[in-house]
Design a protein around this motif. Structure first.
Motif, PDB file in Angstrom:
ATOM      1  N   SER A 404     -43.448  82.901  -4.855  1.00 55.08           N
ATOM      2  CA  SER A 404     -42.601  83.153  -5.919  1.00 55.08           C
ATOM      3  C   SER A 404     -41.339  83.375  -5.748  1.00 55.08           C
ATOM      4  O   SER A 404     -40.264  82.898  -6.539  1.00 55.08           O
ATOM      5  N   TYR A 405     -41.005  84.088  -4.588  1.00 50.40           N
ATOM      6  CA  TYR A 405     -39.450  84.424  -4.296  1.00 50.40           C
ATOM      7  C   TYR A 405     -38.824  83.171  -3.666  1.00 50.40           C
ATOM      8  O   TYR A 405     -37.948  82.663  -4.119  1.00 50.40           O
ATOM      9  N   ILE A 406     -39.709  82.308  -2.917  1.00 51.74           N
ATOM     10  CA  ILE A 406     -39.092  81.213  -2.151  1.00 51.74           C
ATOM     11  C   ILE A 406     -39.050  80.057  -3.307  1.00 51.74           C
ATOM     12  O   ILE A 406     -37.837  79.484  -3.405  1.00 51.74           O
ATOM     13  N   LEU A 407     -39.903  79.728  -4.369  1.00 52.71           N
ATOM     14  CA  LEU A 407     -39.827  78.679  -5.230  1.00 52.71           C
ATOM     15  C   LEU A 407     -38.968  79.166  -6.402  1.00 52.71           C
ATOM     16  O   LEU A 407     -38.038  78.582  -6.882  1.00 52.71           O
ATOM     17  N   GLY A 408     -39.102  80.420  -6.863  1.00 46.99           N
ATOM     18  CA  GLY A 408     -38.633  80.761  -7.771  1.00 46.99           C
ATOM     19  C   GLY A 408     -37.093  81.180  -7.913  1.00 46.99           C
ATOM     20  O   GLY A 408     -36.067  80.882  -8.532  1.00 46.99           O
ATOM     21  N   VAL A 409     -36.839  82.063  -6.729  1.00 46.33           N
ATOM     22  CA  VAL A 409     -35.468  82.553  -6.540  1.00 46.33           C
ATOM     23  C   VAL A 409     -34.752  81.696  -5.340  1.00 46.33           C
ATOM     24  O   VAL A 409     -33.344  81.297  -5.824  1.00 46.33           O
ATOM     25  N   VAL A 410     -35.287  81.512  -4.263  1.00 48.70           N
ATOM     26  CA  VAL A 410     -34.438  80.665  -3.356  1.00 48.70           C
ATOM     27  C   VAL A 410     -34.233  79.360  -3.641  1.00 48.70           C
ATOM     28  O   VAL A 410     -32.937  78.740  -3.614  1.00 48.70           O
ATOM     29  N   PHE A 411     -35.308  78.697  -3.986  1.00 45.07           N
ATOM     30  CA  PHE A 411     -34.956  77.020  -4.541  1.00 45.07           C
ATOM     31  C   PHE A 411     -34.626  77.026  -6.051  1.00 45.07           C
ATOM     32  O   PHE A 411     -34.449  75.932  -6.620  1.00 45.07           O
ATOM     33  N   GLY A 412     -34.688  78.078  -6.706  1.00 48.80           N
ATOM     34  CA  GLY A 412     -34.186  78.009  -7.857  1.00 48.80           C
ATOM     35  C   GLY A 412     -34.890  77.575  -9.218  1.00 48.80           C
ATOM     36  O   GLY A 412     -34.493  77.167 -10.121  1.00 48.80           O
ATOM     37  N   LEU A 413     -36.107  77.475  -8.831  1.00 46.19           N
ATOM     38  CA  LEU A 413     -37.260  76.832  -9.759  1.00 46.19           C
ATOM     39  C   LEU A 413     -37.417  77.729 -11.072  1.00 46.19           C
ATOM     40  O   LEU A 413     -38.336  77.267 -11.866  1.00 46.19           O
ATOM     41  N   GLY A 414     -37.119  79.108 -10.847  1.00 43.27           N
ATOM     42  CA  GLY A 414     -37.414  80.227 -12.038  1.00 43.27           C
ATOM     43  C   GLY A 414     -38.824  80.338 -12.124  1.00 43.27           C
ATOM     44  O   GLY A 414     -39.492  80.439 -11.227  1.00 43.27           O
ATOM     45  N   LEU A 415     -39.318  80.358 -13.400  1.00 40.57           N
ATOM     46  CA  LEU A 415     -40.612  80.765 -14.053  1.00 40.57           C
ATOM     47  C   LEU A 415     -41.665  79.690 -13.389  1.00 40.57           C
ATOM     48  O   LEU A 415     -42.788  79.834 -13.012  1.00 40.57           O
ATOM     49  N   ILE A 416     -41.164  78.286 -13.386  1.00 42.38           N
ATOM     50  CA  ILE A 416     -42.157  77.258 -13.087  1.00 42.38           C
ATOM     51  C   ILE A 416     -42.414  77.369 -11.462  1.00 42.38           C
ATOM     52  O   ILE A 416     -43.430  77.280 -10.941  1.00 42.38           O
ATOM     53  N   GLY A 417     -41.602  77.799 -10.763  1.00 42.28           N
ATOM     54  CA  GLY A 417     -41.920  78.151  -9.270  1.00 42.28           C
ATOM     55  C   GLY A 417     -42.841  79.373  -9.156  1.00 42.28           C
ATOM     56  O   GLY A 417     -43.664  79.194  -8.188  1.00 42.28           O
ATOM     57  N   VAL A 418     -42.614  80.235 -10.063  1.00 39.24           N
ATOM     58  CA  VAL A 418     -43.487  81.389 -10.001  1.00 39.24           C
ATOM     59  C   VAL A 418     -44.904  80.843 -10.421  1.00 39.24           C
ATOM     60  O   VAL A 418     -46.050  81.237  -9.991  1.00 39.24           O
ATOM     61  N   TRP A 419     -45.097  80.055 -11.497  1.00 35.34           N
ATOM     62  CA  TRP A 419     -46.471  79.379 -11.821  1.00 35.34           C
ATOM     63  C   TRP A 419     -46.914  78.719 -10.804  1.00 35.34           C
ATOM     64  O   TRP A 419     -48.347  78.932 -10.537  1.00 35.34           O
ATOM     65  N   ILE A 420     -46.303  77.820  -9.960  1.00 39.58           N
ATOM     66  CA  ILE A 420     -46.721  77.036  -8.950  1.00 39.58           C
ATOM     67  C   ILE A 420     -47.398  78.151  -7.686  1.00 39.58           C
ATOM     68  O   ILE A 420     -48.650  77.808  -7.248  1.00 39.58           O
ATOM     69  N   ALA A 421     -46.627  79.131  -7.494  1.00 35.42           N
ATOM     70  CA  ALA A 421     -47.107  80.204  -6.575  1.00 35.42           C
ATOM     71  C   ALA A 421     -48.532  80.658  -7.079  1.00 35.42           C
ATOM     72  O   ALA A 421     -49.196  80.734  -6.373  1.00 35.42           O
ATOM     73  N   PHE A 422     -48.544  81.085  -8.584  1.00 36.21           N
ATOM     74  CA  PHE A 422     -49.866  81.547  -9.157  1.00 36.21           C
ATOM     75  C   PHE A 422     -50.806  80.459  -8.834  1.00 36.21           C
ATOM     76  O   PHE A 422     -52.036  80.919  -8.468  1.00 36.21           O
ATOM     77  N   ILE A 423     -50.685  79.394  -9.111  1.00 38.63           N
ATOM     78  CA  ILE A 423     -51.841  78.231  -8.767  1.00 38.63           C
ATOM     79  C   ILE A 423     -52.418  78.201  -7.485  1.00 38.63           C
ATOM     80  O   ILE A 423     -53.438  78.245  -7.015  1.00 38.63           O
ATOM     81  N   VAL A 424     -51.236  78.196  -6.373  1.00 35.60           N
ATOM     82  CA  VAL A 424     -51.847  78.205  -5.058  1.00 35.60           C
ATOM     83  C   VAL A 424     -52.798  79.431  -4.800  1.00 35.60           C
ATOM     84  O   VAL A 424     -53.696  79.294  -4.077  1.00 35.60           O
ATOM     85  N   ASP A 425     -52.353  80.660  -5.123  1.00 33.24           N
ATOM     86  CA  ASP A 425     -52.886  81.793  -4.676  1.00 33.24           C
ATOM     87  C   ASP A 425     -54.457  81.843  -5.435  1.00 33.24           C
ATOM     88  O   ASP A 425     -55.354  82.211  -4.776  1.00 33.24           O
ATOM     89  N   GLU A 426     -54.526  81.505  -6.698  1.00 36.19           N
ATOM     90  CA  GLU A 426     -55.876  81.532  -7.441  1.00 36.19           C
ATOM     91  C   GLU A 426     -56.839  80.502  -6.678  1.00 36.19           C
ATOM     92  O   GLU A 426     -58.027  80.798  -6.557  1.00 36.19           O
TER      93      GLU A 426
END
Length: 455
Positions: A404-426
């Protein structure tokens, strides 16, 4: 028909699950009623309540460790036909969660300002968040007792009774919200304060109703007097043996979500509000898997207590297939109508556009989550409570939070990056849980012996 024959008639997945589904649906409606009504009042108020509820949910998870142990132990004892031992567990769980609930509610009330500041809450949300957190959080022990008594009732097979109580709670909550938010008949408009008061009053009335149902169903057999004879060391030890690891997994999830919310808060109020609205809609997809998982847990507990291990093994796999199919179908359906659904809450085009994308990603997310909601409940019901915790902590923090931090904050994907992180985790956790169930390592982990401990 006797009480026992009534119970036997109810022990099928559908008969257990549909009242649980309705009950969870109504619990979600209670939260969504707050959100929907407040959205007519102020978007910032919605974000304030959403953040506060996330903190309160962490406390409720702490209460859940007793309720989870209660549900599993009572189901196994009933399966083993040791109802006296089941009643002792019920008494210990009620008293333990009362004491624990009052303590945590007091802590939440006193330290609410410090907790909200630590979460980096935007200044414009702070006052309302504090009001809601102190009122609802200060009475959170009421929810602790509701969870415990409901767990006892459901484990005996009376899932419809808890559903009826929840219907009443929701009705009272919605009426209270209407009165306090819109101020009819000259009543003062209280906004977030009114929503908090309404939520608390409805829970107090619900608790009274739950105890009335418990007294009726158990026929006054709960042996409270045995607590005065000796400290219930055996019963409490069993509750903690199940509950602490189970709570660890839930607590890890909720605290990781708070960490992720911290990242989202740095993205601005629109991102935070979009998350609240989108997750409110997603919960209606999620509830199918939650209900199937909880109904299956009761069945698995009964099967394991009765030493019907093959039935337990196949029941889990059948329930998982149902949950995956339903969650996938509902994900597609909700994505088609996501814009109108989001439009119910807000007319902000930025929120609606971003929320639409997030709900599309939910089509991939929810089938993965179904693995966790069903298989983890089965593992717990069979006595395998530690493995989900170890895997959960590693994945939630190592995958969900980190990505979530890498995709959402560092790469600037925002909430979309957070949701991708959720998918991988689940999906990662879910597949590991399925592998664990198929290994059958849970077979020798039952908490109930074939000899009653009541003697």
């Amino acid at each position: 028909m006797t009480v026992k024959s009534k119970k036997a008639a109810k022990l099928t997945l559908f008969a257990l699950t549909w009242p649980i589904f309705i009950e969870i649906f109504l619990h979600m409606l209670m939260g969504n009623a707050d959100t929907l009504m407040l959205s007519q009042y102020d978007d910032n108020a919605v974000a304030s309540v959403g953040v506060s509820n996330q903190l309160i949910n962490v406390i409720i998870v702490m209460f859940g460790f007793i309720a989870t142990g209660t549900s599993i132990l009572i189901a196994q004892y009933i399966g083993a036909k040791q109802e006296q031992d089941a009643n002792k567990i019920a008494v210990v769980s009620i008293i333990a969660n009362l004491i624990f609930g009052v303590l945590l509610s007091f802590i939440l009330f006193i330290f609410a300002p410090s907790i909200l500041k630590a979460m980096n809450i935007p200044a414009e949300l702070m006052d309302n968040s504090l009001i809601y957190l102190r009122i609802v959080g200060g009475f959170a022990f009421i929810q602790a007792l509701i969870m415990t008594v409901a767990a006892i009732i459901r484990s005996h097979g009376f899932t419809k009774d808890a559903m009826y109580v929840t219907i009443g709670m929701n009705f009272i909550n919605v009426i209270g919200n209407y009165l306090f938010i819109f101020g009819p008949f000259g009543l003062p408009v209280l906004g977030v304060t009114g929503v908090a008061i309404s939520t608390t009053i409805s829970r107090c009335i619900g608790l009274i109703a739950m105890f009335a149902v418990l007294r009726y169903r158990i026929k006054g057999q709960l042996p409270y007097s045995f607590l005065f004879k000796a400290f219930p060391k055996v019963e409490l030890k069993k509750l903690l043996k199940i509950g602490i690891p189970s709570a660890g997994e839930h607590l890890s999830y909720n605290t990781s979500q708070i960490a992720i919310t911290y990242f989202i808060a740095s993205m601005g109020t629109i991102a935070l509000t979009t998350k609240v609205y989108t997750q409110n809609i997603m919960m209606f997809i999620l509830l199918f898997s939650i209900a199937i998982g909880q109904g299956t847990q009761i069945l698995i507990g009964h099967y394991v207590g009765a030493e019907k291990l093959e039935e337990a093994y196949h029941r889990c796999l059948k329930s998982l297939k149902i949950a995956i199919f339903v969650s996938l179908g509902m994900g597609v359906l909700f994505s088609i109508f996501s814009r109108p659904f989001l439009g119910i809450f807000t007319d902000n085009p930025d929120i609606i556009s971003l929320g639409f994308t997030l709900i599309l990603l939910t089509i991939i997310l929810e089938p993965g989550r179904a693995f966790n909601l069903v298989v983890i409940n089965c593992l717990r019901a069979a006595g395998d409570v530690k493995y989900p915790v170890y895997v959960g902590i590693l994945s939630m923090w190592g995958v969900a939070v980190t990505l979530s931090y890498i995709l959402g904050v560092v790469f600037g994907l925002g909430l979309i990056g957070v949701w991708i992180a959720f998918i991988v985790d689940e999906w990662l956790r879910g597949l590991l849980m399925l592998r664990r169930w198929k290994s059958r390592k849970w077979v020798e982990m039952s908490f109930v012996s074939t000899k009653s401990e009541a003697s």
